[in-house]
Design a protein around this motif. Structure first.
Motif, PDB file in Angstrom:
ATOM      1  N   SER A  27      20.664   2.985  32.382  1.00  0.00           N
ATOM      2  CA  SER A  27      20.276   4.622  32.632  1.00  0.00           C
ATOM      3  C   SER A  27      20.469   4.763  34.308  1.00  0.00           C
ATOM      4  O   SER A  27      20.273   5.870  34.751  1.00  0.00           O
ATOM      5  CB  SER A  27      18.711   4.443  32.449  1.00  0.00           C
ATOM      6  OG  SER A  27      17.879   3.448  33.119  1.00  0.00           O
ATOM      7  N   GLN A  28      20.856   3.648  34.889  1.00  0.00           N
ATOM      8  CA  GLN A  28      21.134   3.994  36.461  1.00  0.00           C
ATOM      9  C   GLN A  28      22.483   4.298  36.795  1.00  0.00           C
ATOM     10  O   GLN A  28      22.981   4.267  37.981  1.00  0.00           O
ATOM     11  CB  GLN A  28      20.618   2.786  37.237  1.00  0.00           C
ATOM     12  CG  GLN A  28      19.148   2.472  37.019  1.00  0.00           C
ATOM     13  CD  GLN A  28      18.666   1.220  37.906  1.00  0.00           C
ATOM     14  OE1 GLN A  28      19.250   0.076  37.464  1.00  0.00           O
ATOM     15  NE2 GLN A  28      17.774   1.412  38.845  1.00  0.00           N
ATOM     16  N   LEU A  29      23.415   4.246  35.791  1.00  0.00           N
ATOM     17  CA  LEU A  29      24.651   4.492  35.625  1.00  0.00           C
ATOM     18  C   LEU A  29      25.151   5.959  35.541  1.00  0.00           C
ATOM     19  O   LEU A  29      24.586   6.693  34.831  1.00  0.00           O
ATOM     20  CB  LEU A  29      25.719   3.720  34.886  1.00  0.00           C
ATOM     21  CG  LEU A  29      25.479   2.186  35.090  1.00  0.00           C
ATOM     22  CD1 LEU A  29      26.372   1.558  34.054  1.00  0.00           C
ATOM     23  CD2 LEU A  29      25.746   1.673  36.340  1.00  0.00           C
ATOM     24  N   SER A  30      26.284   6.484  36.120  1.00  0.00           N
ATOM     25  CA  SER A  30      27.075   7.641  35.939  1.00  0.00           C
ATOM     26  C   SER A  30      28.298   7.413  35.718  1.00  0.00           C
ATOM     27  O   SER A  30      28.963   6.754  36.437  1.00  0.00           O
ATOM     28  CB  SER A  30      26.678   8.770  37.045  1.00  0.00           C
ATOM     29  OG  SER A  30      27.300  10.045  36.825  1.00  0.00           O
ATOM     30  N   ILE A  31      28.960   8.044  34.679  1.00  0.00           N
ATOM     31  CA  ILE A  31      30.150   7.429  34.030  1.00  0.00           C
ATOM     32  C   ILE A  31      31.291   8.852  33.717  1.00  0.00           C
ATOM     33  O   ILE A  31      30.378   9.712  33.101  1.00  0.00           O
ATOM     34  CB  ILE A  31      30.286   6.659  33.068  1.00  0.00           C
ATOM     35  CG1 ILE A  31      29.331   5.406  33.257  1.00  0.00           C
ATOM     36  CG2 ILE A  31      31.563   6.062  32.310  1.00  0.00           C
ATOM     37  CD1 ILE A  31      29.180   4.598  31.758  1.00  0.00           C
ATOM     38  N   TRP A  40      23.380  10.607  42.754  1.00  0.00           N
ATOM     39  CA  TRP A  40      23.055   9.697  43.516  1.00  0.00           C
ATOM     40  C   TRP A  40      22.222  10.166  44.830  1.00  0.00           C
ATOM     41  O   TRP A  40      21.154   9.174  45.230  1.00  0.00           O
ATOM     42  CB  TRP A  40      24.453   9.183  44.285  1.00  0.00           C
ATOM     43  CG  TRP A  40      24.355   7.812  45.094  1.00  0.00           C
ATOM     44  CD1 TRP A  40      23.985   6.767  44.754  1.00  0.00           C
ATOM     45  CD2 TRP A  40      24.293   7.907  46.515  1.00  0.00           C
ATOM     46  NE1 TRP A  40      23.663   5.762  45.761  1.00  0.00           N
ATOM     47  CE2 TRP A  40      24.058   6.516  46.916  1.00  0.00           C
ATOM     48  CE3 TRP A  40      24.572   8.852  47.270  1.00  0.00           C
ATOM     49  CZ2 TRP A  40      23.890   6.420  48.376  1.00  0.00           C
ATOM     50  CZ3 TRP A  40      24.502   8.419  48.803  1.00  0.00           C
ATOM     51  CH2 TRP A  40      24.332   7.370  49.236  1.00  0.00           C
ATOM     52  N   LEU A  41      22.450  11.384  45.210  1.00  0.00           N
ATOM     53  CA  LEU A  41      21.585  11.716  46.277  1.00  0.00           C
ATOM     54  C   LEU A  41      19.907  12.099  45.761  1.00  0.00           C
ATOM     55  O   LEU A  41      19.037  11.864  46.662  1.00  0.00           O
ATOM     56  CB  LEU A  41      22.197  13.009  46.968  1.00  0.00           C
ATOM     57  CG  LEU A  41      23.301  13.084  47.832  1.00  0.00           C
ATOM     58  CD1 LEU A  41      23.899  14.354  48.066  1.00  0.00           C
ATOM     59  CD2 LEU A  41      23.085  12.124  49.232  1.00  0.00           C
ATOM     60  N   ASN A  42      19.874  12.422  44.561  1.00  0.00           N
ATOM     61  CA  ASN A  42      18.631  12.640  44.051  1.00  0.00           C
ATOM     62  C   ASN A  42      17.938  11.499  43.489  1.00  0.00           C
ATOM     63  O   ASN A  42      17.058  11.573  42.965  1.00  0.00           O
ATOM     64  CB  ASN A  42      18.674  13.589  42.706  1.00  0.00           C
ATOM     65  CG  ASN A  42      19.213  14.977  43.223  1.00  0.00           C
ATOM     66  OD1 ASN A  42      18.970  15.403  44.438  1.00  0.00           O
ATOM     67  ND2 ASN A  42      19.672  16.106  42.388  1.00  0.00           N
ATOM     68  N   ASP A  43      18.824  10.243  43.746  1.00  0.00           N
ATOM     69  CA  ASP A  43      18.149   8.912  43.536  1.00  0.00           C
ATOM     70  C   ASP A  43      17.848   8.649  41.934  1.00  0.00           C
ATOM     71  O   ASP A  43      17.095   7.914  41.260  1.00  0.00           O
ATOM     72  CB  ASP A  43      16.636   8.439  44.152  1.00  0.00           C
ATOM     73  CG  ASP A  43      16.583   7.227  44.182  1.00  0.00           C
ATOM     74  OD1 ASP A  43      17.618   6.319  44.240  1.00  0.00           O
ATOM     75  OD2 ASP A  43      15.291   6.585  44.216  1.00  0.00           O
ATOM     76  N   LYS A  78      22.252   4.522  40.542  1.00  0.00           N
ATOM     77  CA  LYS A  78      22.433   3.603  41.550  1.00  0.00           C
ATOM     78  C   LYS A  78      23.999   3.264  41.716  1.00  0.00           C
ATOM     79  O   LYS A  78      24.490   2.569  42.656  1.00  0.00           O
ATOM     80  CB  LYS A  78      21.742   2.545  41.158  1.00  0.00           C
ATOM     81  CG  LYS A  78      20.380   2.287  41.298  1.00  0.00           C
ATOM     82  CD  LYS A  78      19.811   2.794  42.556  1.00  0.00           C
ATOM     83  CE  LYS A  78      18.052   2.815  42.385  1.00  0.00           C
ATOM     84  NZ  LYS A  78      17.562   3.481  43.786  1.00  0.00           N
ATOM     85  N   PHE A  79      24.795   3.680  40.587  1.00  0.00           N
ATOM     86  CA  PHE A  79      26.549   3.204  40.826  1.00  0.00           C
ATOM     87  C   PHE A  79      27.103   4.215  39.842  1.00  0.00           C
ATOM     88  O   PHE A  79      26.509   4.760  39.061  1.00  0.00           O
ATOM     89  CB  PHE A  79      26.491   1.811  40.173  1.00  0.00           C
ATOM     90  CG  PHE A  79      27.551   1.081  40.447  1.00  0.00           C
ATOM     91  CD1 PHE A  79      27.616   0.252  41.658  1.00  0.00           C
ATOM     92  CD2 PHE A  79      28.735   1.242  39.747  1.00  0.00           C
ATOM     93  CE1 PHE A  79      28.827  -0.442  42.149  1.00  0.00           C
ATOM     94  CE2 PHE A  79      29.770   0.517  40.187  1.00  0.00           C
ATOM     95  CZ  PHE A  79      29.881  -0.166  41.376  1.00  0.00           C
ATOM     96  N   VAL A  80      28.377   4.400  40.163  1.00  0.00           N
ATOM     97  CA  VAL A  80      29.290   5.277  39.469  1.00  0.00           C
ATOM     98  C   VAL A  80      30.481   4.588  38.863  1.00  0.00           C
ATOM     99  O   VAL A  80      31.058   3.727  39.683  1.00  0.00           O
ATOM    100  CB  VAL A  80      29.571   6.507  40.244  1.00  0.00           C
ATOM    101  CG1 VAL A  80      30.951   7.256  39.610  1.00  0.00           C
ATOM    102  CG2 VAL A  80      28.726   7.455  40.793  1.00  0.00           C
TER     103      VAL A  80
END
Length: 414
Positions: A101-105, A149-152, A155-157
């Motif tokens: 859930s801490q990833l953006s893909i 990422w800026l909105n926390d 944590k990783f892309v």
């Protein structure tokens, strides 16, 4: 001879591919590097003679797609699939100690990610997913990753776009490129080499033609000679009105592609019937050509393939090979070399028609139907201006100087 592969890719992928390809035999890579994948169509116009084209991913493939239907050599691309996605996600989870859930893909097809999670029966919180759309500027994808990422919220892309990766790392946003496993890249290279060999084998398939004159005229021999030259055929006379031609699939395809067939019918006013037969053997091809002749109409071409399918008439809209060209690339070459645009166009057609990238002055002279001396003058001008290069000499068992072996050094796929 090694398989010469033209590769359109980013700079980062080039370095990776080179490190992998050095473990493989009989392969030669020629790179055309883009900063953004939308540069792919322009890079395709720069490709020098090669055996096969490899596009380094789905994005360059999508930009190249409008041109590929008429592309004269085989091509393939490295597809993004579930293996690349699962490998990339596993790499992040193993090395970054993060939750999904801490990833953006961003991916070409969001369904691939869903397939991965379904396969492992994952039911937890999903990562943020962006599906790449050709109509959507890449900057929007970058901005979406960065805002998360800026909105926390992440944590990783993981990104499929090299320019987005460069922008994120420049802004110190933790990111990685989508990682194609070495095994996938090796498999793609092996498939690319196999595609080249298969295409060459297909081009070498025997084809038989049947030429029928309605009556004997003075123009018959001229018509026959034109057809023989355009299709690189040998022939035998059956009777005064019928001739049998023997050539290959590659030469027939080249004759149609470069509009060399239409001019046959303009030499004489008398009707001519011309058919070609394809088959698994010369006998089968011969039978198909003769069968096609039963359906043929004058001054067009029909083809009977190995599946007994009658194709034609060709061409549907007859055209004559123009002595002029508006292609700025050819016009610039003509200006520099003092060669006619027609000669340059013929040299390009000569290159595309051949299975081998290397040739001698005799090979080119036979194709252009000019003397060897005239051909050597043409090649001298091309070499002087960097459009051709001498790469060796042909071993000779006869007296006289060895023949130089040439290779063209400009894009022939216009």
């Amino acid at each position: 001879m090694p398989t010469k592969i033209a590769v359109i890719s980013s700079l980062a992928f080039r370095d990776r591919l080179l490190s992998i390809a050095q473990e493989m035999e009989n392969i030669q890579l020629e790179f055309y590097i883009y900063k953004m994948p939308d540069e792919t169509p322009q890079l395709m116009k720069q490709i020098k003679p090669c055996d096969v084209l490899l596009l380094s991913g789905t994005l360059p493939y999508l930009y190249a797609k409008p041109l590929l239907s008429d592309w004269p050599i085989p091509w393939t691309y490295l597809k993004q699939d579930e293996v690349a996605i699962s490998t990339s996600i596993l790499s992040v989870l193993a090395n970054q100690n993060l939750q999904l859930s801490q990833l953006s893909i961003d991916v070409m097809n969001a369904q691939h990610i869903k397939n991965v999670f379904n396969d492992i029966q994952y039911e937890g919180a999903l990562p943020f997913i962006q599906e790449i759309n050709m109509e959507r500027p890449f900057d929007q994808i970058y901005q979406k990753h960065k805002q998360l990422w800026l909105n926390d919220k992440i944590k990783f892309v993981i990104t499929s776009i090299h320019s987005v990766y460069d922008a994120l790392t420049a802004d110190e946003v933790p990111a990685m490129r989508m990682h194609d496993p070495n095994s996938s890249i090796i498999h793609c290279l092996e498939q690319t080499m196999a595609l080249s060999k298969m295409t060459k084998s297909e081009s070498a398939r025997a084809v038989v033609g049947m030429l029928e004159f309605s009556q004997s005229t003075e123009d018959d021999q001229l018509v026959l000679q034109q057809i023989v030259e355009a299709t690189h055929a040998s022939y035998q006379k059956i009777d005064d009105h019928h001739f049998e031609l023997f050539t290959t699939f590659g030469h027939i395809q080249n004759a149609f592609q470069h509009h060399l067939v239409e001019s046959f019918f303009n030499i004489t006013k008398d009707p001519i019937k011309l058919t070609f037969g394809y088959g698994g053997s010369i006998l089968e091809a011969q039978k198909n050509a003769r069968q096609a002749l039963n359906f043929a109409t004058p001054n067009v071409v029909y083809i009977m393939n190995e599946n007994k399918e009658l194709q034609g008439p060709f061409p549907n809209q007859p055209t004559i090979l123009s002595l002029q060209t508006k292609d700025p690339y050819i016009l610039q070459m003509a200006k520099e070399t003092k060669l006619s645009p027609l000669n340059i166009s013929k040299i390009m057609a000569f290159s595309v028609s051949r299975q081998s990238l290397q040739f001698t002055a005799v090979d080119l002279a036979e194709y252009l139907q000019v003397t060897r001396r005239s051909t050597e003058r043409i090649l001298k001008k091309l070499v002087e201006h960097g459009y051709a290069k001498v790469i060796g000499e042909e071993m000779s068992y006869h007296q006289g100087r060895p023949r130089a072996i040439y290779e063209l050094n400009f894009s022939t796929y216009h």
